[in-house]
Write an enzyme that holds these catalytic residues in place. Structure first.
Site, PDB file in Angstrom:
ATOM      1  N   CYS A   1      -1.349   5.690  10.237  1.00 30.43           N
ATOM      2  CA  CYS A   1      -0.143   4.995  10.702  1.00 30.43           C
ATOM      3  C   CYS A   1      -0.499   3.659  11.331  1.00 30.43           C
ATOM      4  O   CYS A   1      -1.341   3.593  12.221  1.00 30.43           O
ATOM      5  CB  CYS A   1       0.558   5.773  11.812  1.00 30.43           C
ATOM      6  SG  CYS A   1       1.067   7.395  11.385  1.00 30.43           S
TER       7      CYS A   1
ATOM      8  N   CYS B   1       1.141  -2.495  15.854  1.00 30.46           N
ATOM      9  CA  CYS B   1       1.162  -2.206  14.412  1.00 30.46           C
ATOM     10  C   CYS B   1       0.513  -3.318  13.612  1.00 30.46           C
ATOM     11  O   CYS B   1       0.875  -4.488  13.757  1.00 30.46           O
ATOM     12  CB  CYS B   1       2.614  -2.011  13.956  1.00 30.46           C
ATOM     13  SG  CYS B   1       2.769  -1.830  12.169  1.00 30.46           S
TER      14      CYS B   1
ATOM     15  N   CYS C   1       6.444  -7.262   7.141  1.00 28.45           N
ATOM     16  CA  CYS C   1       7.549  -6.789   7.983  1.00 28.45           C
ATOM     17  C   CYS C   1       8.055  -7.960   8.812  1.00 28.45           C
ATOM     18  O   CYS C   1       7.263  -8.780   9.261  1.00 28.45           O
ATOM     19  CB  CYS C   1       7.050  -5.662   8.906  1.00 28.45           C
ATOM     20  SG  CYS C   1       8.379  -4.810   9.781  1.00 28.45           S
TER      21      CYS C   1
ATOM     22  N   GLU D   1       0.808  -1.212   0.000  1.00 24.62           N
ATOM     23  CA  GLU D   1       0.000   0.000   0.000  1.00 24.62           C
ATOM     24  C   GLU D   1       0.846   1.270   0.000  1.00 24.62           C
ATOM     25  O   GLU D   1       1.975   1.283   0.491  1.00 24.62           O
ATOM     26  CB  GLU D   1      -0.911   0.006   1.236  1.00 24.62           C
ATOM     27  CG  GLU D   1      -1.925  -1.123   1.182  1.00 24.62           C
ATOM     28  CD  GLU D   1      -2.853  -1.173   2.383  1.00 24.62           C
ATOM     29  OE1 GLU D   1      -4.061  -1.362   2.162  1.00 24.62           O
ATOM     30  OE2 GLU D   1      -2.401  -1.034   3.529  1.00 24.62           O
TER      31      GLU D   1
ATOM     32  N   CYS E   1       6.071  -5.233  16.015  1.00 26.54           N
ATOM     33  CA  CYS E   1       5.675  -4.232  17.006  1.00 26.54           C
ATOM     34  C   CYS E   1       4.209  -4.488  17.350  1.00 26.54           C
ATOM     35  O   CYS E   1       3.378  -4.677  16.455  1.00 26.54           O
ATOM     36  CB  CYS E   1       5.890  -2.836  16.435  1.00 26.54           C
ATOM     37  SG  CYS E   1       7.604  -2.604  15.928  1.00 26.54           S
TER      38      CYS E   1
ATOM     39  N   CYS F   1       3.368   8.619   1.669  1.00 27.11           N
ATOM     40  CA  CYS F   1       3.877   7.620   2.614  1.00 27.11           C
ATOM     41  C   CYS F   1       4.154   6.350   1.824  1.00 27.11           C
ATOM     42  O   CYS F   1       3.249   5.734   1.277  1.00 27.11           O
ATOM     43  CB  CYS F   1       2.813   7.415   3.696  1.00 27.11           C
ATOM     44  SG  CYS F   1       3.280   6.197   4.913  1.00 27.11           S
TER      45      CYS F   1
END
Ligand code: SAH
Ligand code: SF4
Length: 414
Positions: free
Chosen positions: A387, A149, A142, A122, A146, A135
């Site tokens: 975010c 997230c 990933c 994205e 975290c 962004c």
């Protein structure tokens, strides 16, 4: 055909083998997007042009690709008519495929994109009164986890290539209609006003999409060098910010070899809490991280490091945490600003956002300590573009689920 040579991604959590980045197209043509000028020159030479011709053509083509945004060799009007089909037979000018484009009520736009080998990722565009920020994603998924997230719940599928990273910027410019208009071969007939390079909707880039950019260092560096190249997209390094969860060994290289602004996902000021919410902290602890920030090449009072701090209710948001944050940033003499990010919820998240009063109080304490600490207004929450809300279909499967699927596949095969 996919090159299946395996390489390992560094990282303490779940290092996984992924397919190498280079996936030659089935028709044998080479995508020029993502290649530096010297590689384009070498390709042209390899295809039969002499040294001088190759260099000249590469310069012209590079300008068309990155300054004018053309996707068709036929549009390259200063290249001989007979040369254009020669180029088109051997090369292509790619863009990531758009699967879906969404618009938020606040003007934020999110694109679901797809690589040529079918992986979804994205990118998000956030317009403001005085700037427009893109962004950009660096990885599909990933390796890190975290806890607040959404991307962290995905497995790492693979690194994005330089072409796929710079391709996001190109695509955003396509969508925003921001390539300079006018003809380049015939400037004589054209007024200055017609040939304008300044669309000025997209003014800033943040490497804050999916993935940890410093775990894909080389590709991110190569892509950002193209974004900064004065003959092409020509965005200043001062308008680019790279956010890292704290990959300490790559931080100095980031300053030296890329030179962009640094943002650090700090999020906690004690070992215990940071270990829990940003698990890379178990590998590179707070002291090491803050020292690396103090040593970051190019940081100064004029170019401060941004410390991102997600506001999680009853987890990291007390007065004491705020005071400790000030103390730490001062102890390391960091040219710092703090960005307080209200936690953006996603399905299955174990945290809640701090109350607005708590966030205000936290911000006030940091300000009183002499450090700027604005609260980042959440953008695009209605389309899951804020975010930490980015996530595509590739699930991070549990070990049990993977075992179950493997057993089923084996049973079917048998
Ligand atoms: N991987 C990099 C960059 C991408 S994340 C990094 O971790 O820094 C961009 C920022 O959004 C990071 O500061 C990240 O910690 C923060 N973030 C992640 N999930 C979030 C959420 N649910 N709410 C608010 N911020 C979040
Ligand atoms: Fe990865 Fe950044 Fe999300 Fe952490 S916050 S899981 S490093 S994308």
């Amino acid at each position: 055909m996919t090159d299946t040579t395996l390489m390992s991604i560094p990282g303490q959590v779940d290092p996984v083998p992924v397919a190498r980045d280079i996936t030659p197209r089935e028709d044998g043509r080479v995508d020029l997007i993502g290649l530096p000028k010297k590689d384009i020159t070498a390709l042209f030479e390899g295809a039969g042009l002499d040294k001088r011709q190759a260099k000249l053509r590469a310069k012209q083509v590079f300008h068309w690709l990155y300054h004018r945004g053309v996707t068709d060799f036929e549009a390259m009007t200063d290249i001989a008519k007979t040369m254009r089909p020669w180029l088109a037979e051997r090369f292509v000018i790619g863009r990531p495929d758009v699967v879906e484009a969404q618009h938020s009520t606040d003007g934020t736009r999110k694109w679901l994109l797809k690589t040529s080998d079918g992986h979804e990722f994205e990118m998000v565009f956030i317009p403001d009164a005085d700037r427009g920020t893109l962004c950009v994603s660096s990885q599909v998924g990933c390796t890190l986890n975290c806890r607040f997230c959404h991307t962290g719940t995905m497995r790492l599928v693979r690194n994005l290539t330089p072409g796929e990273i710079v391709g996001q910027v190109m695509l955003a410019r396509d969508s925003l209609g921001e390539w300079p208009k006018g003809r380049m071969d015939d400037l004589g007939d054209e007024s200055e006003a017609e040939y304008t390079a300044d669309g000025r909707l997209l003014t800033n880039i943040v490497m804050m999409g999916m993935g940890e950019p410093l775990y894909n260092f080389d590709n991110v560096r190569d892509a950002l060098q193209l974004v900064m190249d004065g003959d092409g997209l020509a965005l200043s390094k001062r308008r680019i910010t790279l956010s890292t969860s704290g990959v300490v060994p790559a931080m100095a290289r980031c300053g030296e070899e890329i030179g962009v602004n640094l943002a650090v996902s700090l999020h906690a000021v004690t070992k215990e809490i940071r270990d829990e919410i940003v698990p890379i902290n178990k590998k590179y602890g707070l002291e090491e991280l803050l020292q690396a920030c103090a040593d970051y090449p190019g940081a100064s009072n004029a170019r401060r490091i941004t410390f991102e701090y997600v506001m999680l209710k009853d987890k990291n948001d007390s007065d004491e945490h705020a005071r400790e944050l000030v103390r730490l940033l001062k102890a390391y003499k960091l040219p710092a600003k703090v960005n307080l990010i209200p936690f953006n919820p996603w399905p299955g998240a174990v945290y809640e956002c701090s109350t607005p009063e708590r966030i205000k109080r936290f911000s006030d304490i940091v300000f009183e300590g002499g450090i700027s600490a604005p609260v980042r207004t959440p953008r695009g929450r209605d389309i899951d573009a804020a975010c930490g809300q980015l996530k595509t279909a590739a699930e991070k499967k549990s070990r049990a689920q993977r075992d179950r699927e493997e057993a089923e596949a084996a049973a079917q095969a048998g």
